[in-house]
Design an enzyme around this catalytic site. Structure first.
Site, PDB file in Angstrom:
ATOM      1  N   GLY A 156      47.894  79.320  42.612  1.00 41.19           N
ATOM      2  CA  GLY A 156      49.187  78.832  42.153  1.00 41.19           C
ATOM      3  C   GLY A 156      50.259  79.135  43.182  1.00 41.19           C
ATOM      4  O   GLY A 156      50.195  78.693  44.330  1.00 41.19           O
ATOM      5  N   ASP A 181      49.450  84.359  34.698  1.00 42.15           N
ATOM      6  CA  ASP A 181      49.907  85.708  34.369  1.00 42.15           C
ATOM      7  C   ASP A 181      50.894  85.672  33.203  1.00 42.15           C
ATOM      8  O   ASP A 181      50.738  86.392  32.207  1.00 42.15           O
ATOM      9  CB  ASP A 181      50.549  86.331  35.614  1.00 42.15           C
ATOM     10  CG  ASP A 181      50.828  87.815  35.494  1.00 42.15           C
ATOM     11  OD1 ASP A 181      50.328  88.466  34.563  1.00 42.15           O
ATOM     12  OD2 ASP A 181      51.547  88.334  36.370  1.00 42.15           O
TER      13      ASP A 181
END
Length: 178
Positions: free
Chosen positions: A128, A43
């Site tokens: 993650g 992100d």
């Protein structure tokens, strides 16, 4: 008689190791948080590479629910679009995590078709900081995308982009079991 050759779903899927922000595809998928305002991992990398225009566009989207997806331009990326999807946080696998993760892939592909996107690249969504085990996530990702491509021929290529050797090897193994 004219017979068109259509590639099978597995022929339209590939696994690569690298940096998703540098790929030349129509769209990359962002493993976003519910605010869509950037974060860590993939992100943060996508937001940094796309530039501040991406953050401004994401502010206009008013967030995103887990399992859903929204689309923005790619701005400074080589990809024309960024599809933002919010994966589930892994708890124990009994809190709808597989269903929500599968929805991330389906919803992203639905947006791709709606926007005439031919090539799309996915990271390992939820693997993650969200803690989804990579082996289980790879299975959900590959099976979901395979099933979608079996029903829809408009997407020419789907890449699964792995950041490290372990994730790449896990995806390759799971692909072999399709």
């Amino acid at each position: 008689m004219n017979i068109e050759s259509i590639a099978t779903p597995s022929e339209r899927m590939g696994i690569i190791q690298g940096d998703i922000t540098t790929l030349t595809v129509d769209a990359i998928v962002n493993a976003a948080n519910t605010s869509l305002l950037g974060g860590g991992g993939v992100d943060g990398a996508i937001h940094r590479a796309a530039g501040e225009e991406l953050l401004a566009a994401c502010k206009q989207l008013n967030g995103c629910q887990i399992g859903r997806a929204k689309i923005t331009p790619g701005y400074r990326l080589t990809a024309k679009y960024v599809i933002h999807t919010v994966g589930p946080v892994w708890h124990d696998g009994n809190d709808r995590e597989p269903e929500l993760l599968a929805s991330c892939y389906r919803e992203s592909l639905i947006l791709a078709v709606a926007n005439q996107i031919q090539t799309i690249a996915f990271p390992a969504i939820s693997c993650g900081v969200y803690g989804y085990p990579i082996d289980l996530a790879a299975q959900v990702a590959l099976e979901t995308v395979y099933a979608f491509l079996a029903q829809d021929n408009s997407i020419a290529g789907v890449s699964f982009v792995c950041f490290n050797d372990r994730d790449y090897d896990t995806y390759v193994e799971a692909f072999g079991m399709l």
